[in-house]
Design an enzyme around this catalytic site. Sequence first.
Site, PDB file in Angstrom:
ATOM      1  N   ASP A   1       0.754  -0.852  -0.899  1.00 39.64           N
ATOM      2  CA  ASP A   1       0.482   0.099  -0.115  1.00 39.64           C
ATOM      3  C   ASP A   1       1.502   1.119  -0.003  1.00 39.64           C
ATOM      4  OD1 ASP A   1      -2.468   1.370  -0.034  1.00 39.64           O
ATOM      5  OD2 ASP A   1      -2.891   0.944   1.759  1.00 39.64           O
TER       6      ASP A   1
ATOM      7  N   HIS B   1      -7.117  -0.930  -9.496  1.00 35.53           N
ATOM      8  CA  HIS B   1      -7.194   0.525  -8.950  1.00 35.53           C
ATOM      9  C   HIS B   1      -6.363   1.621  -9.261  1.00 35.53           C
ATOM     10  CE1 HIS B   1      -7.881   1.940  -4.436  1.00 35.53           C
ATOM     11  NE2 HIS B   1      -6.440   2.209  -4.403  1.00 35.53           N
TER      12      HIS B   1
END
Lengths: 429, 429
Positions: free
Chosen positions: A242, A337
Amino acid sequence: MTVEGRAAEEPGGRGPSGDRSRIARRALLGAGGAAAALAAGGAVLTTSGAGARGPAAVIPFHGPYQAGILTRRQPYAHLAALDLGPEADRARAAALLRAWTGAAARMSRGEPPAAACPGADGDTGDTGVALGAGPASLTATFGFGAGLFDRLGLAPARPEALAPLPDFPDDRLDPARSGGDLFVQIGADDPFAAVHALRTLQRLARGTARTRWVMSGFTRPPAGAPSPAASGTHRNPMGQLDGTANPAPGEDPAQRARILVTGSDAPPWLTGGSYVVVRRIRMLLDTWEGLPVHHREEAVGRRVTDGAPLTGGTERTPVDLEAARPDGIPVIAANAHIRLAAPRTNAGATMLRRGWSYYDGLRPDGAPDAGLLFVAWQADPRTGFVPVQRRLARGDALARYTEHEASALFAVAGGVAPGEYVGQRLLEG
Amino acid sequence: MTVEGRAAEEPGGRGPSGDRSRIARRALLGAGGAAAALAAGGAVLTTSGAGARGPAAVIPFHGPYQAGILTRRQPYAHLAALDLGPEADRARAAALLRAWTGAAARMSRGEPPAAACPGADGDTGDTGVALGAGPASLTATFGFGAGLFDRLGLAPARPEALAPLPDFPDDRLDPARSGGDLFVQIGADDPFAAVHALRTLQRLARGTARTRWVMSGFTRPPAGAPSPAASGTHRNPMGQLDGTANPAPGEDPAQRARILVTGSDAPPWLTGGSYVVVRRIRMLLDTWEGLPVHHREEAVGRRVTDGAPLTGGTERTPVDLEAARPDGIPVIAANAHIRLAAPRTNAGATMLRRGWSYYDGLRPDGAPDAGLLFVAWQADPRTGFVPVQRRLARGDALARYTEHEASALFAVAGGVAPGEYVGQRLLEG
């Protein structure tokens, strides 16, 4: 305002680049406060280089901006929001922020949050929970919700950017865990230092503000990473790396100006500050974990193992959104994403994502209560979080495996010098 | 059964005493299994000395007893109980324990929990959550609740010691978070390694067992302690140093025999095993933290700062329960926690307390949901936990600041050799 040694907080504050930082900082002393410090470039704000961790590591509380924004992510975090009580007025809020500031500064040095009262047998009232933990890189960062301005008769001072976030499709927000008048973000290398700081700040708020919600998270510093910067990537409970596309605000003044409020038209209390968006994003792990790896990777647009984009290279290789397979199908799916979240897709919208994972056991339905405490910093949410989330909410492939359960936006005041308290220029302005 | 290098797990497995361990262990190879290994004394089981931590640290899964009992406490822990589903029979339970054993052994070495399926593009089905975490001292320890024996037609094999714990005054137990057919304790140096192990074991249980409860805790290794043994003391959210009177089962065979099942009359599956009592003890911190320090110290019987008994000395100085002030009042109050919990007060009852702190945010009433995941190991709960808790429940000064919310008792099978699975001798016996 004295510009204190925030450079020592940042990893770059040591070693050769640290020497440069100190020189740059000295040149700034007395040069006119936070705006000047911010304008001076990467030396003071650098987030590159290797940083100390562990019990003895001190992150200075004082400086041109609050600690906990450009600081590397600590392994333990608590986020909390408090609401002002019915009797709170500007004087009581100021007293609370003064007490919080003093306690946070002392705890960041590994000291008890209050000095011993004379005659009280050395009893500082401290519980000793953090004894032996050391300073442990503790940071406490304070912010203000829109409601605070109304409650304290400060509505004219409320920045336009602090307007409520728009509703996004598929949000399932729990009001009890959203919003709040006051925000505290605590980070530390030690779990007891973190809990102790949270409990101490809550105790100091008694009679003035009541805790509205608390969320607790964890992360892991990148193993062996030479550069544990605020922008470093960490795994999350879905297995993704992330934060790969995070800006590096310590290195690029233009990016930094998107994270910290630097404009000359900003109110003094907000100069050097930021806006933080907090979202509790639950992950539907029972479904996600059952997907084949190629499906998971296509939803994200990156490889699980090393975070490299599916268009090749390594984690830091820019994604090639135009790349297509021989059959003409884009390598990065239209709803992947990383395509929808890319600054390029969002007219340059940039945030510093500095969140933590959470795992809170089982929900009543037996599903895991786990996900991401999304914490994103930007100079203006209207050009940061909002456009990105608008696009993601319209079709992010990850969205079907996540649920936004809570949301909050806070304006985070600039840093303070010794003797000042956080928000003083707002409350006494 | 081959006795594998459990000594390498224990801190004493390195350095001079580690050399002795290896020699002792070699002498044991082929010497007849767990009972012989246990009989051989402290060399194999030693918990003293300095131990490696961090990503690269491996705690061997195989050995004469399960890892996670005499192992030093890891910073991150998850405790979980599962109930067998309606279709579970002995064969399915055996398949689950075989799968759990294989996955736990692989994860303890830092490998994915399953081998890649041929033809599946290298996809092991793993989510990658623990990638980069390394072995991280991961342990997974498995136990059986009383209900498992009934459900699988094994009632005659259920040990008498696995009878339900008695009711204690003031218990406020939540049945949904108490008991369970199967128990898993996960400990790791890394939060992602811990969550990954938990999720993996839950996934493997699908169709056979359903998770009944999960509790997650944290601790901090004693700062700079040269001896991070299982018996080491850690702070808890009340600020106490917890575990000071712990036995040192690695060093004293008599104490060890109170922690691990060693008797020749024990069933083979339980030899080298133990009984674990799990209690979720919530702490009423809003009240506790408001008490003057002398009141807090008198309730415990120890100083907050260093854990020394109020009768003087240092943390490890034995408490003098007879000491009195000049006015004749006992220094250690009649209801002080250490007086009532002392082995001396309880006819020698000994447990290895190896618990974790928890902080789970706010309860609906606004109070902190925080306390101790009490985890106590003993060879027989009827002579370990039960008499101590009987005495504490009758008047412990700490009891008014705590609430026992959940309780469980499990029989923990002995360790396994490669090729075996945990509980095999029970399920196939």
